[in-house]
Design a protein around this motif. Structure first.
Motif, PDB file in Angstrom:
ATOM      1  N   ASP A  70       0.802  -1.226   0.000  1.00 19.07           N
ATOM      2  CA  ASP A  70       0.000   0.000   0.000  1.00 19.07           C
ATOM      3  C   ASP A  70       0.833   1.273   0.000  1.00 19.07           C
ATOM      4  OD1 ASP A  70      -2.452  -1.245  -0.123  1.00 19.07           O
ATOM      5  OD2 ASP A  70      -2.755  -1.255   2.038  1.00 19.07           O
ATOM      6  N   GLY A  71       1.984   1.245   0.645  1.00 14.21           N
ATOM      7  CA  GLY A  71       2.793   2.446   0.758  1.00 14.21           C
ATOM      8  C   GLY A  71       3.720   2.688  -0.423  1.00 14.21           C
ATOM      9  N   ALA A  72       3.828   1.737  -1.316  1.00 13.69           N
ATOM     10  CA  ALA A  72       4.771   1.861  -2.430  1.00 13.69           C
ATOM     11  C   ALA A  72       4.207   2.746  -3.536  1.00 13.69           C
ATOM     12  CB  ALA A  72       5.100   0.482  -2.991  1.00 13.69           C
ATOM     13  N   GLU A  73       5.076   3.509  -4.148  1.00 12.39           N
ATOM     14  CA  GLU A  73       4.701   4.336  -5.303  1.00 12.39           C
ATOM     15  C   GLU A  73       4.883   3.485  -6.562  1.00 12.39           C
ATOM     16  OE1 GLU A  73       3.589   7.654  -5.934  1.00 12.39           O
ATOM     17  OE2 GLU A  73       2.938   7.363  -3.874  1.00 12.39           O
ATOM     18  N   GLU A  74       3.900   2.662  -6.832  1.00 13.21           N
ATOM     19  CA  GLU A  74       3.951   1.729  -7.959  1.00 13.21           C
ATOM     20  C   GLU A  74       2.822   2.029  -8.926  1.00 13.21           C
ATOM     21  OE1 GLU A  74       5.853  -2.065  -5.618  1.00 13.21           O
ATOM     22  OE2 GLU A  74       3.676  -1.896  -5.694  1.00 13.21           O
ATOM     23  N   PRO A  75       2.968   1.573 -10.153  1.00 14.95           N
ATOM     24  CA  PRO A  75       1.913   1.851 -11.123  1.00 14.95           C
ATOM     25  C   PRO A  75       0.604   1.168 -10.747  1.00 14.95           C
ATOM     26  CG  PRO A  75       3.485   0.268 -12.017  1.00 14.95           C
ATOM     27  CD  PRO A  75       4.045   0.761 -10.717  1.00 14.95           C
ATOM     28  N   ARG A  76      -0.477   1.778 -11.168  1.00 14.44           N
ATOM     29  CA  ARG A  76      -1.769   1.104 -11.104  1.00 14.44           C
ATOM     30  C   ARG A  76      -1.806   0.174 -12.307  1.00 14.44           C
ATOM     31  NH1 ARG A  76      -6.539   5.361  -9.477  1.00 14.44           N
ATOM     32  NH2 ARG A  76      -5.492   6.236  -7.652  1.00 14.44           N
ATOM     33  N   ILE A  77      -2.178  -1.059 -12.074  1.00 17.15           N
ATOM     34  CA  ILE A  77      -2.192  -2.070 -13.127  1.00 17.15           C
ATOM     35  C   ILE A  77      -3.652  -2.375 -13.457  1.00 17.15           C
ATOM     36  CG2 ILE A  77      -1.489  -4.399 -13.751  1.00 17.15           C
ATOM     37  CD1 ILE A  77       0.728  -4.104 -11.584  1.00 17.15           C
ATOM     38  N   VAL A  78      -4.039  -2.107 -14.708  1.00 14.78           N
ATOM     39  CA  VAL A  78      -5.442  -2.204 -15.110  1.00 14.78           C
ATOM     40  C   VAL A  78      -5.568  -3.136 -16.311  1.00 14.78           C
ATOM     41  CG1 VAL A  78      -7.415  -0.879 -15.953  1.00 14.78           C
ATOM     42  CG2 VAL A  78      -5.829   0.162 -14.323  1.00 14.78           C
ATOM     43  N   ILE A  79      -6.533  -4.041 -16.259  1.00 14.85           N
ATOM     44  CA  ILE A  79      -6.842  -4.841 -17.447  1.00 14.85           C
ATOM     45  C   ILE A  79      -7.735  -3.995 -18.343  1.00 14.85           C
ATOM     46  CG2 ILE A  79      -8.036  -6.862 -18.360  1.00 14.85           C
ATOM     47  CD1 ILE A  79      -7.256  -8.372 -15.896  1.00 14.85           C
ATOM     48  N   ARG A  80      -7.263  -3.707 -19.521  1.00 17.88           N
ATOM     49  CA  ARG A  80      -8.016  -2.902 -20.500  1.00 17.88           C
ATOM     50  C   ARG A  80      -9.003  -3.769 -21.273  1.00 17.88           C
ATOM     51  NH1 ARG A  80     -10.484  -0.168 -23.785  1.00 17.88           N
ATOM     52  NH2 ARG A  80      -9.698   1.493 -25.095  1.00 17.88           N
ATOM     53  N   ARG A  81      -8.522  -4.984 -21.615  1.00 19.97           N
ATOM     54  CA  ARG A  81      -9.349  -5.891 -22.412  1.00 19.97           C
ATOM     55  C   ARG A  81      -8.886  -7.313 -22.112  1.00 19.97           C
ATOM     56  NH1 ARG A  81      -8.350  -3.794 -27.039  1.00 19.97           N
ATOM     57  NH2 ARG A  81      -6.476  -4.948 -27.472  1.00 19.97           N
ATOM     58  N   GLY A  82      -9.814  -8.253 -22.111  1.00 19.89           N
ATOM     59  CA  GLY A  82      -9.459  -9.649 -21.888  1.00 19.89           C
ATOM     60  C   GLY A  82     -10.334 -10.578 -22.705  1.00 19.89           C
ATOM     61  N   GLU A  83      -9.734 -11.669 -23.124  1.00 16.96           N
ATOM     62  CA  GLU A  83     -10.476 -12.685 -23.874  1.00 16.96           C
ATOM     63  C   GLU A  83     -10.120 -14.050 -23.314  1.00 16.96           C
ATOM     64  OE1 GLU A  83     -10.805 -14.491 -28.377  1.00 16.96           O
ATOM     65  OE2 GLU A  83     -10.096 -12.452 -28.117  1.00 16.96           O
ATOM     66  N   MET A  84     -11.156 -14.811 -22.982  1.00 15.66           N
ATOM     67  CA  MET A  84     -10.961 -16.119 -22.376  1.00 15.66           C
ATOM     68  C   MET A  84     -11.588 -17.188 -23.243  1.00 15.66           C
ATOM     69  SD  MET A  84     -11.263 -17.275 -18.631  1.00 15.66           S
ATOM     70  CE  MET A  84     -11.288 -18.967 -18.172  1.00 15.66           C
ATOM     71  N   GLU A  85     -10.929 -18.344 -23.258  1.00 18.41           N
ATOM     72  CA  GLU A  85     -11.470 -19.493 -23.972  1.00 18.41           C
ATOM     73  C   GLU A  85     -11.411 -20.696 -23.038  1.00 18.41           C
ATOM     74  OE1 GLU A  85     -11.117 -21.633 -28.317  1.00 18.41           O
ATOM     75  OE2 GLU A  85      -9.456 -20.421 -27.624  1.00 18.41           O
ATOM     76  N   TRP A  86     -12.571 -21.302 -22.783  1.00 18.45           N
ATOM     77  CA  TRP A  86     -12.652 -22.517 -21.993  1.00 18.45           C
ATOM     78  C   TRP A  86     -12.567 -23.675 -22.979  1.00 18.45           C
ATOM     79  CZ3 TRP A  86     -15.464 -18.169 -20.854  1.00 18.45           C
ATOM     80  CH2 TRP A  86     -15.336 -17.662 -19.560  1.00 18.45           C
ATOM     81  N   LEU A  87     -11.624 -24.579 -22.786  1.00 20.56           N
ATOM     82  CA  LEU A  87     -11.359 -25.627 -23.761  1.00 20.56           C
ATOM     83  C   LEU A  87     -11.812 -27.012 -23.318  1.00 20.56           C
ATOM     84  CD1 LEU A  87      -7.793 -24.359 -24.646  1.00 20.56           C
ATOM     85  CD2 LEU A  87      -9.887 -24.057 -25.995  1.00 20.56           C
ATOM     86  N   GLN A  88     -11.713 -27.293 -22.026  1.00 19.56           N
ATOM     87  CA  GLN A  88     -12.107 -28.612 -21.522  1.00 19.56           C
ATOM     88  C   GLN A  88     -12.474 -28.480 -20.058  1.00 19.56           C
ATOM     89  OE1 GLN A  88      -9.168 -31.639 -22.164  1.00 19.56           O
ATOM     90  NE2 GLN A  88     -10.327 -33.205 -21.092  1.00 19.56           N
ATOM     91  N   GLU A  89     -13.514 -29.184 -19.645  1.00 22.34           N
ATOM     92  CA  GLU A  89     -13.968 -29.089 -18.261  1.00 22.34           C
ATOM     93  C   GLU A  89     -12.917 -29.585 -17.280  1.00 22.34           C
ATOM     94  OE1 GLU A  89     -17.380 -31.651 -17.902  1.00 22.34           O
ATOM     95  OE2 GLU A  89     -16.159 -33.449 -17.862  1.00 22.34           O
ATOM     96  N   MET A  90     -13.085 -29.109 -16.056  1.00 26.67           N
ATOM     97  CA  MET A  90     -12.252 -29.581 -14.947  1.00 26.67           C
ATOM     98  C   MET A  90     -13.179 -29.944 -13.796  1.00 26.67           C
ATOM     99  SD  MET A  90      -8.900 -27.136 -15.103  1.00 26.67           S
ATOM    100  CE  MET A  90      -8.146 -28.012 -13.752  1.00 26.67           C
ATOM    101  N   ARG A  91     -12.693 -30.836 -12.932  1.00 28.19           N
ATOM    102  CA  ARG A  91     -13.514 -31.346 -11.840  1.00 28.19           C
ATOM    103  C   ARG A  91     -12.759 -31.281 -10.506  1.00 28.19           C
ATOM    104  NH1 ARG A  91     -18.194 -33.873 -13.087  1.00 28.19           N
ATOM    105  NH2 ARG A  91     -18.618 -34.150 -15.290  1.00 28.19           N
ATOM    106  N   ALA A  92     -13.434 -31.647  -9.454  1.00 23.50           N
ATOM    107  CA  ALA A  92     -12.895 -31.579  -8.091  1.00 23.50           C
ATOM    108  C   ALA A  92     -11.552 -32.291  -7.975  1.00 23.50           C
ATOM    109  CB  ALA A  92     -13.881 -32.191  -7.106  1.00 23.50           C
ATOM    110  N   ASP A  93     -10.668 -31.678  -7.205  1.00 22.82           N
ATOM    111  CA  ASP A  93      -9.373 -32.230  -6.821  1.00 22.82           C
ATOM    112  C   ASP A  93      -8.372 -32.387  -7.953  1.00 22.82           C
ATOM    113  OD1 ASP A  93     -10.043 -32.378  -4.096  1.00 22.82           O
ATOM    114  OD2 ASP A  93     -11.087 -34.278  -4.434  1.00 22.82           O
ATOM    115  N   GLU A  94      -8.699 -31.953  -9.173  1.00 27.72           N
ATOM    116  CA  GLU A  94      -7.698 -31.990 -10.244  1.00 27.72           C
ATOM    117  C   GLU A  94      -6.580 -31.007  -9.898  1.00 27.72           C
ATOM    118  OE1 GLU A  94      -8.386 -32.184 -14.585  1.00 27.72           O
ATOM    119  OE2 GLU A  94     -10.501 -32.041 -14.025  1.00 27.72           O
ATOM    120  N   GLU A  95      -5.363 -31.424 -10.143  1.00 25.38           N
ATOM    121  CA  GLU A  95      -4.238 -30.514  -9.996  1.00 25.38           C
ATOM    122  C   GLU A  95      -4.019 -29.825 -11.331  1.00 25.38           C
ATOM    123  OE1 GLU A  95      -1.444 -32.261  -6.630  1.00 25.38           O
ATOM    124  OE2 GLU A  95      -1.571 -33.563  -8.381  1.00 25.38           O
TER     125      GLU A  95
END
Length: 160
Positions: A70-95
């Motif tokens: 919080d005290g650091a003079e660092e840049p604000r990092i903002v996501i301007r745009r994002g695109e996601m693709e879900w390719l295959q399902e995942m289930r409980a306890d998968e690593e």
């Protein structure tokens, strides 16, 4: 994968041992938790976004872009745009492994590519454009030279 540390950057050898033929600058392992499941016992779509966020924050700390202090003079990092693709399902306890790297940049923004892998298969990917703002939010901040050097030397980004 149970002998690998969770939420800790994986070495290139650890990444290759998981079936990832190309080691990326940052990869972290974890497992699916019960709270991340939907009523059909699949991982809920929002969980992937949270995993990618954990990967992004770890990546930004790893390359020295932000300490999230919080005290650091660092840049604000903002996501301007994002695109996601879900390719295959995942289930409980998968690593799984979330990996992250920068693939392109301009003067005040860069494109980050992220993937989720489990069982040697890519399950989802996310590509986003990140914009840096001055700490006070007054406008766009140029990417620091040391970060650009990292993009070239570690992530393998070619000069734009």
């Amino acid at each position: 994968m149970t002998d690998l540390p969770y939420l800790t950057p994986l070495s290139p050898d650890q990444q290759r041992s998981l079936g990832l033929t190309e080691a990326w600058p940052l990869a972290i392992a974890d497992r699916v938790r019960f709270s991340e499941l939907d009523p059909l016992n699949h991982v809920n779509n929002v969980a992937y976004l949270i995993w990618f966020e954990i990967g992004r924050v770890t990546y930004f700390k790893h390359i020295g872009l932000s300490s999230y202090d919080d005290g650091a003079e660092e840049p604000r990092i903002v996501i301007r745009r994002g695109e996601m693709e879900w390719l295959q399902e995942m289930r409980a306890d998968e690593e799984y492994v979330v990996r992250s790297r920068t693939v392109a940049y301009r003067s005040t923004s860069f494109t980050l590519k992220q993937e989720v892998w489990s069982g040697g298969t890519k399950r989802a990917d996310f590509t986003c454009v990140i914009v840096l703002l001055y700490p006070d939010g007054s406008g766009r901040m140029p990417i620091p030279k040391r970060i650009i050097e990292h993009f070239h030397q570690v992530d393998g980004v070619e000069t734009p």
